[in-house]
Design an enzyme around this catalytic site. Sequence first.
Site, PDB file in Angstrom:
ATOM      1  N   PHE A   1      -4.367  11.781   4.003  1.00 46.73           N
ATOM      2  CA  PHE A   1      -4.574  10.348   4.179  1.00 46.73           C
ATOM      3  C   PHE A   1      -5.963   9.897   3.738  1.00 46.73           C
ATOM      4  CE2 PHE A   1      -6.625  11.676   8.103  1.00 46.73           C
ATOM      5  CZ  PHE A   1      -7.555  10.681   8.378  1.00 46.73           C
ATOM      6  N   LYS A   2      -6.904  10.831   3.670  1.00 44.69           N
ATOM      7  CA  LYS A   2      -8.259  10.463   3.244  1.00 44.69           C
ATOM      8  C   LYS A   2      -8.286   9.894   1.824  1.00 44.69           C
ATOM      9  CE  LYS A   2      -9.561  12.453   7.103  1.00 44.69           C
ATOM     10  NZ  LYS A   2     -10.514  13.522   7.273  1.00 44.69           N
TER      11      LYS A   2
END
Length: 470
Positions: free
Chosen positions: A112-113
């Site tokens: 998700f980063k």
Amino acid sequence: MNYISTRGGMAAQGFSDILLGGLAPDGGLVVPDVYPQIDKATLQSWRTLSYPQLAFEIVSRFATDIPAEDVRRLVEAAYTEQAFGTPDITPLTELESGLHLLHLSNGPTLAFKDIAMQLLGQLFEYVLAQRGEAVNIIGATSGDTGSAAEYAMRSKKGVNVFMLSPHGRMSPFQRAQMFSLQDANIHNIAVEGTFDDCQDIVKAINNDAAFKQKYKVSAVNSINWGRIVAQVVYYFRAYLQVAGQIGDEVDFVVPSGNFGNICAGHIARQMGLPVGKLVVATNENDVLDEFFRTGRYTVRASKDTHATSSPSMDISKASNLERFVFDLIERDSAALAGLWRDVDSTGGFDLGKTPFFARMVGEFGFSSGKSTHADRIATIRAAKAKWNVVLDPHTADGVKVALEARRPGVPMVTLETALPAKFEATILEALNEAPPRPAALANLESLPQRSEVLPNDMEAVKRYVVDALN
């Protein structure tokens, strides 16, 4: 929009001024002086927007010192089907009635980063070019932030990356993603300690004003405000997809260690998004679960931080919690600074017997839950059997807590944190089969790797940075 420090010791600055920095000069975190407000009519008008269009609407409200057309161009460059494999960028799956999974791991490093880092890479390059400057990013990672930052910055002009990670505490896939990069501007430092030790070194370097100025030190960890802004977008996106009518509540469960991802949900809620509950899911390192259950925030010593099968959450000092507590205590910067002095001197503070604890659960909608190794193995197995979905260990922690925290009639969205391919050993244990991985990453672990192992010592890290730049 202007930005201030949670601890009150920074003159108001614009978005571009604070984008390249990490900690504020007084050791606090930067926050906007006021949150932009989004009404129901505006929300309704956003339901038909694409992801880049929605990102523009939100980011432009925070980056008010960048011309609107430049913001639009930057978000369109960041959020492409080529980078994320789908024009939806963050697609949503309904696992069963009212229970949703928000897919945030379709980017280059499968975590998700990437959602925030792809935009941050564009913003950094833009602001540096405007100013004719260069920066040296010094960051810390428990596994996913580092690779997302390195992949976002590896082609960017005027940027060097020095990424600290806990030696021997990442999965083989996570380690290979970072250490296999051969770009001259990427430097991997394996610190003999925990993630919290790495984070402490980065904070200490940021607090060394002379070193920070001389070597143009910047940060892309979750303390970077640009990352938080980018993460706010997908809360709005998910809400607009699952809410029956604008104004209906939607609950979110977020696997969390450093509190950055769920802090973005808090900010979305403060902006007017009708979020019902924000549920923090932790692993065996349950500092945040304890805080939201009791009001006690107690930082654990490095030796008491467990190495778990959801390693990106093996964190016992949640940096972004300071931003939430600042809002919780009515933006009293003097009181906030006092609480974090207590963290430094005694290891924590206790709001359990104050009126703020009731506000945390009521007005701000926070609750929490935790998951153990046995829980995540059981959840991975159940998800495969029931929904034919393979969850990574961190997302499994979230789904386990989501199933416990669901409210009748209220949609519940669990934020996915990574693809299971990054944590093959745990998936093998749970399902007796290896998780699928993209063809381009089939032999990742066999690629040549380079990194430098250093002691848990700030001066050793500073020496390494200086030598690498000279």
